[in-house]
Design a protein around this motif. Sequence first.
Motif, mmCIF file in Angstrom:
data_model
loop_
_atom_site.group_PDB
_atom_site.id
_atom_site.type_symbol
_atom_site.label_atom_id
_atom_site.label_comp_id
_atom_site.label_asym_id
_atom_site.label_seq_id
_atom_site.Cartn_x
_atom_site.Cartn_y
_atom_site.Cartn_z
ATOM 1 N N ALA A 25 -2.494 25.022 4.286
ATOM 2 C CA ALA A 25 -2.452 25.188 2.835
ATOM 3 C C ALA A 25 -1.092 24.781 2.292
ATOM 4 O O ALA A 25 -0.980 24.150 1.230
ATOM 5 N N LEU A 26 -0.029 25.099 3.036
ATOM 6 C CA LEU A 26 1.316 24.746 2.602
ATOM 7 C C LEU A 26 1.545 23.232 2.616
ATOM 8 O O LEU A 26 2.322 22.716 1.803
ATOM 9 N N VAL A 27 0.892 22.538 3.545
ATOM 10 C CA VAL A 27 0.988 21.074 3.560
ATOM 11 C C VAL A 27 0.601 20.530 2.189
ATOM 12 O O VAL A 27 1.311 19.700 1.593
ATOM 13 N N PHE A 28 -0.515 21.012 1.675
ATOM 14 C CA PHE A 28 -1.015 20.553 0.383
ATOM 15 C C PHE A 28 -0.126 21.026 -0.766
ATOM 16 O O PHE A 28 0.309 20.234 -1.608
ATOM 17 N N LEU A 29 0.175 22.310 -0.787
ATOM 18 C CA LEU A 29 0.910 22.893 -1.910
ATOM 19 C C LEU A 29 2.329 22.336 -2.027
ATOM 20 O O LEU A 29 2.785 21.994 -3.118
ATOM 21 N N VAL A 30 3.018 22.233 -0.893
ATOM 22 C CA VAL A 30 4.397 21.749 -0.917
ATOM 23 C C VAL A 30 4.444 20.274 -1.311
ATOM 24 O O VAL A 30 5.244 19.867 -2.172
ATOM 25 N N THR A 31 3.586 19.474 -0.696
ATOM 26 C CA THR A 31 3.605 18.036 -0.973
ATOM 27 C C THR A 31 3.229 17.736 -2.415
ATOM 28 O O THR A 31 3.926 16.976 -3.109
ATOM 29 N N VAL A 32 2.149 18.316 -2.880
ATOM 30 C CA VAL A 32 1.701 18.066 -4.253
ATOM 31 C C VAL A 32 2.695 18.643 -5.254
ATOM 32 O O VAL A 32 2.979 18.025 -6.291
ATOM 33 N N GLY A 33 3.242 19.813 -4.955
ATOM 34 C CA GLY A 33 4.200 20.428 -5.864
ATOM 35 C C GLY A 33 5.439 19.569 -6.068
ATOM 36 O O GLY A 33 5.877 19.340 -7.205
ATOM 37 N N PHE A 34 6.006 19.068 -4.979
ATOM 38 C CA PHE A 34 7.185 18.217 -5.095
ATOM 39 C C PHE A 34 6.833 16.853 -5.693
ATOM 40 O O PHE A 34 7.659 16.244 -6.389
ATOM 41 N N ALA A 35 5.630 16.365 -5.410
ATOM 42 C CA ALA A 35 5.200 15.091 -6.017
ATOM 43 C C ALA A 35 5.158 15.226 -7.530
ATOM 44 O O ALA A 35 5.595 14.318 -8.262
ATOM 45 N N ALA A 36 4.663 16.354 -8.002
ATOM 46 C CA ALA A 36 4.614 16.601 -9.444
ATOM 47 C C ALA A 36 6.025 16.677 -10.025
ATOM 48 O O ALA A 36 6.306 16.138 -11.102
ATOM 49 N N LEU A 37 6.916 17.336 -9.307
ATOM 50 C CA LEU A 37 8.301 17.451 -9.759
ATOM 51 C C LEU A 37 8.976 16.089 -9.834
ATOM 52 O O LEU A 37 9.641 15.761 -10.833
ATOM 53 N N PHE A 38 8.784 15.278 -8.787
ATOM 54 C CA PHE A 38 9.393 13.949 -8.771
ATOM 55 C C PHE A 38 8.839 13.072 -9.890
ATOM 56 O O PHE A 38 9.572 12.327 -10.540
ATOM 57 N N GLY A 39 7.518 13.149 -10.088
ATOM 58 C CA GLY A 39 6.901 12.332 -11.126
ATOM 59 C C GLY A 39 7.332 12.746 -12.521
ATOM 60 O O GLY A 39 7.571 11.901 -13.395
ATOM 61 N N ALA A 40 7.464 14.058 -12.740
ATOM 62 C CA ALA A 40 7.807 14.565 -14.063
ATOM 63 C C ALA A 40 9.264 14.317 -14.418
ATOM 64 O O ALA A 40 9.609 14.179 -15.603
ATOM 65 N N THR A 41 10.130 14.254 -13.432
ATOM 66 C CA THR A 41 11.574 14.110 -13.695
ATOM 67 C C THR A 41 12.090 12.691 -13.464
ATOM 68 O O THR A 41 13.274 12.435 -13.653
ATOM 69 N N PHE A 42 11.209 11.786 -13.049
ATOM 70 C CA PHE A 42 11.658 10.431 -12.726
ATOM 71 C C PHE A 42 12.138 9.704 -13.978
ATOM 72 O O PHE A 42 11.506 9.752 -15.040
ATOM 73 N N ASN A 43 13.251 9.014 -13.829
ATOM 74 C CA ASN A 43 13.824 8.266 -14.947
ATOM 75 C C ASN A 43 14.449 6.986 -14.399
ATOM 76 O O ASN A 43 15.322 7.031 -13.540
ATOM 77 N N THR A 44 14.001 5.854 -14.895
ATOM 78 C CA THR A 44 14.519 4.571 -14.395
ATOM 79 C C THR A 44 16.001 4.382 -14.708
ATOM 80 O O THR A 44 16.659 3.541 -14.101
ATOM 81 N N ASP A 45 16.528 5.170 -15.645
ATOM 82 C CA ASP A 45 17.953 5.060 -15.969
ATOM 83 C C ASP A 45 18.834 5.467 -14.786
ATOM 84 O O ASP A 45 20.012 5.095 -14.736
ATOM 85 N N ASN A 46 18.244 6.233 -13.868
ATOM 86 C CA ASN A 46 19.005 6.686 -12.704
ATOM 87 C C ASN A 46 19.004 5.665 -11.566
ATOM 88 O O ASN A 46 19.621 5.898 -10.530
ATOM 89 N N LEU A 47 18.309 4.541 -11.759
ATOM 90 C CA LEU A 47 18.208 3.521 -10.723
ATOM 91 C C LEU A 47 19.215 2.409 -10.971
ATOM 92 O O LEU A 47 19.502 2.052 -12.126
ATOM 93 N N ASP A 48 19.731 1.843 -9.880
ATOM 94 C CA ASP A 48 20.596 0.679 -10.044
ATOM 95 C C ASP A 48 19.726 -0.577 -10.118
ATOM 96 O O ASP A 48 18.501 -0.507 -10.062
ATOM 97 N N GLU A 49 20.364 -1.723 -10.225
ATOM 98 C CA GLU A 49 19.623 -2.977 -10.425
ATOM 99 C C GLU A 49 18.692 -3.288 -9.262
ATOM 100 O O GLU A 49 17.544 -3.714 -9.464
ATOM 101 N N VAL A 50 19.165 -3.080 -8.027
ATOM 102 C CA VAL A 50 18.339 -3.357 -6.846
ATOM 103 C C VAL A 50 17.153 -2.400 -6.785
ATOM 104 O O VAL A 50 16.029 -2.804 -6.471
#
Length: 256
Positions: A25-50
Amino acid sequence: MAFSAVLRSEWTKIRTVASTSWTLALVFLVTVGFAALFGATFNTDNLDEVQRATFDPTALSFGSMQFGQLSMIVFGVLVVSTEYSTGMIRTSLAAVPHRTRFLTGKMTVAATLALVVGLLTSFVSFFLTQALLGDLGIGIGEENVLRAVVGAGLYMALIGLFAMGVATMLRSSVAAISILIPFFLIVSNVLMGFDATRTVGQYLPSNAGARMMQVVPGAFGNEETPYGPWGGLGILVLWVLASVLGGLLVLRKRDA
């Protein structure tokens, strides 16, 4: 004992032990939970050109696998080591004297469960992350995306099998977890961080598996591997085979 009876027996053991159910159950909850966090907070401004040039929304969906795989490793270890810690292994081997059949049955049931959970986790993580990315998201019908999503689920199942093989060799949950967690969480990343060791690091299970989940080679500016997604799968399968065969050899040679 017939192989079908071995499968039923192993299914009963796994589903009646709370620790194995919770780790899955933790495999699912941890992975999906962090995936949601990464997706919600992702910002291309934090990426360099490469990193912008090698942006891979599919790979972003599976950045959380590095956390979820730890629960899958614990699941694989517990499936095997619980019998040794409780002394149940003697009863199991008395009921199934053919040790190859016993271990094959155990790994078949556990790997099937790991694959189902792995695929459920990868598909939910993908669709959730892409929805949160909005205009940056990608559809599953795009080229190579479905392959990467299925590859992520398959990776989880193979890691579970790898952990089972190691646990069978060591016959101790503490020893197996103490080796596997640093191996996947620290060693792989450290070796990839230096030019002198990167060639070795590229062929470790977690890095080979990461290539299976990418659509864009060298995603986010990471070092490109000398192999593609299918090569990554082949490397990971070799690691799993070595682990499983090692576990079988130890089981057949040692007393319970």
